[in-house]
Write a protein that holds these residues in place. Structure first.
Motif, short mmCIF file in Angstrom:
data_model
loop_
_atom_site.label_atom_id
_atom_site.label_comp_id
_atom_site.label_asym_id
_atom_site.label_seq_id
_atom_site.Cartn_x
_atom_site.Cartn_y
_atom_site.Cartn_z
N GLY A 67 15.79 30.00 75.94
CA GLY A 67 15.78 29.99 77.39
C GLY A 67 15.12 28.76 78.00
O GLY A 67 15.34 28.45 79.17
N ALA A 68 14.33 28.04 77.22
CA ALA A 68 13.69 26.80 77.69
C ALA A 68 14.51 25.58 77.29
O ALA A 68 14.04 24.45 77.41
CB ALA A 68 12.27 26.70 77.13
N ALA A 69 15.72 25.80 76.81
CA ALA A 69 16.66 24.74 76.42
C ALA A 69 16.19 23.93 75.22
O ALA A 69 16.35 22.72 75.16
CB ALA A 69 17.01 23.83 77.60
N TRP A 70 15.63 24.61 74.24
CA TRP A 70 15.30 24.00 72.95
C TRP A 70 16.34 24.45 71.94
O TRP A 70 16.63 25.64 71.82
CB TRP A 70 13.90 24.40 72.48
N VAL A 71 16.88 23.50 71.20
CA VAL A 71 17.85 23.76 70.14
C VAL A 71 17.07 24.22 68.91
O VAL A 71 16.12 23.56 68.49
CB VAL A 71 18.65 22.49 69.80
N HIS A 72 17.47 25.35 68.34
CA HIS A 72 16.83 25.85 67.12
C HIS A 72 17.83 25.74 65.97
O HIS A 72 18.97 26.18 66.09
CB HIS A 72 16.42 27.31 67.28
N GLU A 73 17.37 25.17 64.87
CA GLU A 73 18.20 25.02 63.67
C GLU A 73 17.43 25.58 62.49
O GLU A 73 16.26 25.21 62.26
CB GLU A 73 18.53 23.55 63.42
N VAL A 74 18.07 26.45 61.72
CA VAL A 74 17.47 27.04 60.52
C VAL A 74 17.94 26.25 59.32
O VAL A 74 19.14 26.05 59.13
CB VAL A 74 17.87 28.52 60.38
N LYS A 75 17.00 25.81 58.50
CA LYS A 75 17.31 24.99 57.33
C LYS A 75 16.85 25.69 56.06
O LYS A 75 15.79 26.32 56.05
CB LYS A 75 16.63 23.62 57.44
N SER A 76 17.62 25.53 55.00
CA SER A 76 17.28 26.19 53.73
C SER A 76 16.36 25.35 52.86
O SER A 76 15.80 25.86 51.90
CB SER A 76 18.55 26.54 52.95
N SER A 77 16.20 24.09 53.20
CA SER A 77 15.31 23.24 52.39
C SER A 77 13.85 23.57 52.70
O SER A 77 13.54 24.31 53.63
CB SER A 77 15.60 21.76 52.67
N ALA A 78 12.96 22.98 51.93
CA ALA A 78 11.54 23.27 52.10
C ALA A 78 10.86 22.34 53.10
O ALA A 78 9.81 22.68 53.62
CB ALA A 78 10.83 23.17 50.74
N LYS A 79 11.46 21.19 53.35
CA LYS A 79 10.80 20.24 54.25
C LYS A 79 11.83 19.48 55.07
O LYS A 79 12.99 19.36 54.67
CB LYS A 79 9.93 19.27 53.46
N PRO A 80 11.40 18.96 56.22
CA PRO A 80 12.32 18.23 57.09
C PRO A 80 12.87 16.97 56.42
O PRO A 80 12.21 16.34 55.61
CB PRO A 80 11.45 17.85 58.29
N SER A 81 14.09 16.65 56.81
CA SER A 81 14.70 15.40 56.35
C SER A 81 15.21 14.66 57.59
O SER A 81 15.36 15.25 58.66
CB SER A 81 15.87 15.68 55.41
N ARG A 82 15.49 13.40 57.41
CA ARG A 82 16.03 12.60 58.51
C ARG A 82 17.38 13.17 58.95
O ARG A 82 17.73 13.15 60.13
CB ARG A 82 16.15 11.13 58.08
N ALA A 83 18.16 13.71 58.00
CA ALA A 83 19.45 14.32 58.33
C ALA A 83 19.27 15.53 59.24
O ALA A 83 20.01 15.71 60.20
CB ALA A 83 20.18 14.72 57.05
N ASP A 84 18.27 16.37 58.96
CA ASP A 84 17.99 17.54 59.80
C ASP A 84 17.65 17.11 61.22
O ASP A 84 18.13 17.68 62.20
CB ASP A 84 16.80 18.34 59.25
N GLU A 85 16.79 16.11 61.32
CA GLU A 85 16.35 15.63 62.63
C GLU A 85 17.52 15.03 63.42
O GLU A 85 17.68 15.31 64.61
CB GLU A 85 15.24 14.60 62.46
N ALA A 86 18.33 14.23 62.74
CA ALA A 86 19.48 13.60 63.40
C ALA A 86 20.48 14.66 63.87
O ALA A 86 21.05 14.54 64.96
CB ALA A 86 20.16 12.61 62.46
N GLN A 87 20.67 15.69 63.08
CA GLN A 87 21.59 16.76 63.45
C GLN A 87 21.08 17.48 64.71
O GLN A 87 21.85 17.72 65.64
CB GLN A 87 21.74 17.74 62.29
N ALA A 88 19.80 17.79 64.78
CA ALA A 88 19.24 18.46 65.96
C ALA A 88 19.39 17.58 67.20
O ALA A 88 19.73 18.07 68.28
CB ALA A 88 17.78 18.82 65.72
N MET A 89 19.14 16.28 67.05
CA MET A 89 19.27 15.37 68.19
C MET A 89 20.73 15.22 68.62
O MET A 89 21.03 15.07 69.80
CB MET A 89 18.65 14.01 67.88
#
Length: 165
Positions: A67-89
């Motif tokens: 409701g605050a316009a934040w995109v939520h993405e669930v990832k199966s890996s254990a830690k963030p990657s640049r690919a995860d971040e780029a996908q969310a952006m």
């Protein structure tokens, strides 16, 4: 073959993982459905945040928009990657295109019970536009990009295709 409007989150993720993977995916090579890693990721997603509803933007399908316009993405890996971040952006960029002023992305990592919050900035918007252009360039190439060094391919569902000699 592919236009900027056709670029979705998977394209962005694959651009960052491996341009060859992106090129193959765009041509219909889809071994990921046979991958136990992909199946695990889908199971983690389905069981971790079952109350949220996915948002379909055509080429881009994001896990959830709060409701605050934040995109939520669930990832199966254990830690963030640049690919995860780029996908969310990328999802924030696509939402802005349709008039939804996304605040940023929140990456959820159920394996480690961690989250990472990424604000959507002007720099993130510029990079998202660049990423879309790069995807179109890679996919439009006549020849496949070179494969990565073998250690970078560990766990990739395209390994048999790229390294079967």
């Amino acid at each position: 073959m592919i236009t900027a409007a056709d670029v979705g989150g998977v394209h962005i993720k694959y651009l960052y993982h491996c341009p060859r993977q992106l090129w193959l995916y765009a041509r219909g090579v889809r071994p990921e459905q046979l991958s136990s890693t992909v199946q695990l990721g889908e199971a983690v997603h389905e069981t971790s945040y079952s109350r949220s509803s996915p948002i379909d933007l055509g080429a881009a399908k994001l896990d959830h928009l709060d409701g605050a316009a934040w995109v939520h993405e669930v990832k199966s890996s254990a830690k963030p990657s640049r690919a995860d971040e780029a996908q969310a952006m990328h999802y924030c960029y696509r939402l802005h295109e349709v008039g939804v002023l996304a605040q940023g992305g929140i990456l959820h990592y159920p394996k480690t019970r961690r989250t990472k919050r990424l604000p959507y900035t002007n720099e993130a918007a510029e990079q998202a536009a660049i990423d879309i252009t790069k995807v179109v360039e890679v996919v439009s190439a006549t020849d496949s990009p070179p494969r990565l060094a073998r250690p970078a391919c560990r766990g990739c569902s395209y390994t048999d295709y790229c390294w079967n000699e």
